[in-house]
Design a protein around this motif. Structure first.
Motif, short mmCIF file in Angstrom:
data_model
loop_
_atom_site.label_atom_id
_atom_site.label_comp_id
_atom_site.label_asym_id
_atom_site.label_seq_id
_atom_site.Cartn_x
_atom_site.Cartn_y
_atom_site.Cartn_z
N UNK A 306 10.69 1.69 -8.90
CA UNK A 306 11.65 1.16 -8.26
C UNK A 306 11.31 -0.22 -9.25
N UNK A 307 10.83 -1.21 -8.39
CA UNK A 307 10.94 -2.21 -8.94
C UNK A 307 10.02 -2.83 -9.88
N UNK A 308 8.90 -1.95 -9.92
CA UNK A 308 7.18 -3.29 -10.80
C UNK A 308 6.82 -1.41 -11.95
N UNK A 309 6.36 -1.60 -12.80
CA UNK A 309 5.53 -0.54 -13.12
C UNK A 309 4.19 -0.40 -13.21
N UNK A 310 3.66 -1.85 -12.28
CA UNK A 310 1.82 -2.38 -11.97
C UNK A 310 1.68 -0.69 -11.44
N UNK A 311 0.51 -0.94 -11.92
CA UNK A 311 -0.28 0.07 -11.21
C UNK A 311 -1.46 0.01 -9.78
N UNK A 312 -1.41 -0.77 -9.76
CA UNK A 312 -2.46 -1.42 -8.25
C UNK A 312 -1.91 -0.88 -7.78
N UNK A 313 -0.51 -1.29 -7.22
CA UNK A 313 -0.17 -1.20 -5.89
C UNK A 313 0.11 0.75 -5.76
N UNK A 314 -0.59 1.11 -6.37
CA UNK A 314 -0.57 2.58 -6.32
C UNK A 314 -1.30 3.01 -5.65
N UNK A 315 -2.93 2.22 -6.80
CA UNK A 315 -4.10 3.11 -6.38
C UNK A 315 -4.04 2.25 -4.85
N UNK A 316 -3.31 0.63 -5.01
CA UNK A 316 -4.27 0.70 -3.48
C UNK A 316 -3.36 1.88 -2.57
N UNK A 317 -2.53 2.16 -2.48
CA UNK A 317 -1.30 3.37 -1.46
C UNK A 317 -2.37 4.51 -1.17
N UNK A 318 -2.50 4.73 -2.13
CA UNK A 318 -3.57 6.20 -2.66
C UNK A 318 -4.38 6.33 -1.75
N UNK A 319 -5.31 5.58 -1.92
CA UNK A 319 -6.54 4.95 -0.67
C UNK A 319 -6.14 4.86 1.04
N UNK A 320 -5.36 3.91 1.02
CA UNK A 320 -4.59 3.64 2.58
C UNK A 320 -3.47 4.73 2.97
N UNK A 321 -3.12 5.91 2.41
CA UNK A 321 -2.57 6.60 2.64
C UNK A 321 -3.12 8.34 3.46
N UNK A 322 -4.82 8.06 2.50
CA UNK A 322 -5.76 9.25 3.04
C UNK A 322 -5.91 9.00 4.34
N UNK A 323 -5.96 7.77 5.05
CA UNK A 323 -6.49 7.67 7.01
C UNK A 323 -5.47 8.38 7.39
N UNK A 324 -4.22 8.32 7.04
CA UNK A 324 -3.39 8.50 7.83
C UNK A 324 -3.67 10.67 7.48
N UNK A 325 -2.98 10.87 6.39
CA UNK A 325 -3.43 12.43 6.08
C UNK A 325 -4.66 13.05 6.06
N UNK A 326 -5.83 12.35 6.38
CA UNK A 326 -7.07 12.99 7.42
C UNK A 326 -6.68 13.02 8.87
N UNK A 327 -6.17 11.76 9.28
CA UNK A 327 -6.07 12.53 11.13
C UNK A 327 -5.06 13.11 11.15
#
Length: 421
Positions: A306-327
């Protein structure tokens, strides 16, 4: 502690068998839709392959759990692995659109066999490790799945480009036969033994017994409710994710591939960390907090465009979200395994699979119906809120049940036997 279960021979054999077969299966899962589309040029034909793989869960899922609880789980895994490999071979005869029925038939049979394999594997695992190592074993199983998820599609794409469907089918068939050889090395008998004085109940009564077990336990009701709600959200995400990447993120096929790889990397990272974390935090608290954190990161993923269309924050968040998802998955599985006795585990895990499939169908249907009306990002925001609400709800249920250990439901006439060595 984290890798201690791999030093136990039986679990290590099951872990490697799962890694090999799942990686092989991912190669086919990537290659087959591409091949069907190339043969027919029809998206409808490709969706038919998805339907052929889904129907057996709805038709046979619950009944399969009854037989998993009747038979030796190791034998089920061994026989089904061999049948998985053999029943893939008819795909070698498909060379035109006229052979599409063979593709559908093979997918139907493969999915039917999976109705036995997955509950048997989940029911067998707690008998291969000590209770102390169960969270770590569940964590390693998740790591196993994510490694296969990262390697399998890449191998599938490479084999499809170089050898066509034939190479993929051969690799997948061999992976199942290697998996069967490893399972054959597991020592012990892993069957639920019926009292000699107790006559068989019959499939219908044993199925009803399993459903009553799930309904009568507040812990099981809560855990199955969580997985159902999460899978509705996953169904929404699965249907809208390509739209999200190509729309708000202004990406294409390459960026979609990046995000899928980021998810797999996040899952591997979570698998490497989760065993150590799960050993330090009680499963109830771990499930509560991991669900909440998982949902909050999802909300960030689906709203930052909604605030930016840059791709890299999404990619970083997709990696980070893997930890609580697995936990959350590790905590959920550990609680479920502890809340039901071995005599019922096959039926409970089969019920879980059916609920997951129905919930994913419902989520996909909601996505198709509501996306145009509510907007893709708004609907994905609702999806991201689901884990947060599940975490809060489970915390309230846990506080009502108290901190006492919740007893596993054990069959009055059948007791588990696991003579592993």
């Amino acid at each position: 502690m984290q890798f201690a279960p791999l030093r136990q021979r039986n679990f290590a054999l099951l872990w490697w068998a799962g890694l090999i077969s799942i990686a092989g299966d991912w190669t086919l899962r990537i290659a087959l839709p591409i091949y069907v589309l190339q043969l027919t040029g029809s998206a409808l034909a490709t969706s038919g392959a998805v339907i052929a793989a889904l129907i057996p869960t709805l038709l046979f899922g619950l009944v399969a759990g009854v037989y998993v609880d009747r038979w030796d789980r190791r034998t089920v895994l061994l026989v089904v692995s061999v049948l998985h490999g053999v029943t893939l071979l008819p795909l070698l005869a498909v060379d035109s659109a006229g052979g599409l029925w063979i593709v559908y038939a093979v997918l139907f049979i493969q999915s039917t066999l999976s109705q036995l394999f997955q509950p048997a594997e989940n029911a067998l695992l707690p008998n291969l490790v000590t209770a102390e190592h169960l969270p770590a074993a569940n964590s390693l199983n998740t790591l196993n799945n994510n490694i296969a998820r990262l390697a399998g599609p890449a191998l599938g794409g490479l084999l499809t480009a170089s050898l066509g469907l034939t190479g993929v089918v051969v690799v997948d068939a061999v992976s199942f036969l290697l998996s069967a050889a490893l399972v054959a090395g597991i020592r012990g008998r892993f069957a639920v033994v019926r009292d000699a004085d107790t006559p068989p109940l019959g499939v219908r009564r044993e199925l009803a017994e399993g459903l009553r077990t799930a309904y009568s336990s507040p812990m099981l009701r809560a855990l199955l409710g969580i997985v159902t709600a999460i899978c509705v959200g996953e169904g929404i995400m699965g249907a809208l994710f390509p739209v999200f990447v190509t729309g708000p993120l202004h990406g294409g096929a390459r960026e979609l591939g990046w995000t899928m790889s980021a998810q797999a990397i996040g899952g591997i990272t979570g698998g490497l960390l989760s065993g150590r974390i799960a050993a330090r935090i009680a499963p109830k608290q771990l499930l509560t907090w991991s669900l909440v954190v998982f949902g909050l990161i999802d909300l960030a993923i689906f709203n930052y465009p909604r605030w930016t269309g840059v791709m890299w924050p999404g990619l970083a968040l997709f990696v980070i979200v893997g930890v609580p998802s697995v936990l959350s998955g590790v905590a959920w599985m550990t609680l479920l395994q502890g809340a039901v006795g071995d005599a019922y585990r096959g039926r409970i895990f089969s019920l879980m699979m059916v609920l997951q499939s129905l919930a994913a169908l419902l989520g996909a249907g909601l996505a198709g119906t509501l996306a145009a009306r509510l907007g893709v990002m708004n609907l994905l925001t609702v999806q991201g809120a689901v884990p947060v609400l599940c975490g809060i709800g489970f915390a309230l249920i846990s506080s009502r049940l108290g901190d006492r250990p919740y007893p596993a439901v054990v069959s009055p006439e059948r007791q588990p036997v696991a003579e592993a060595s």
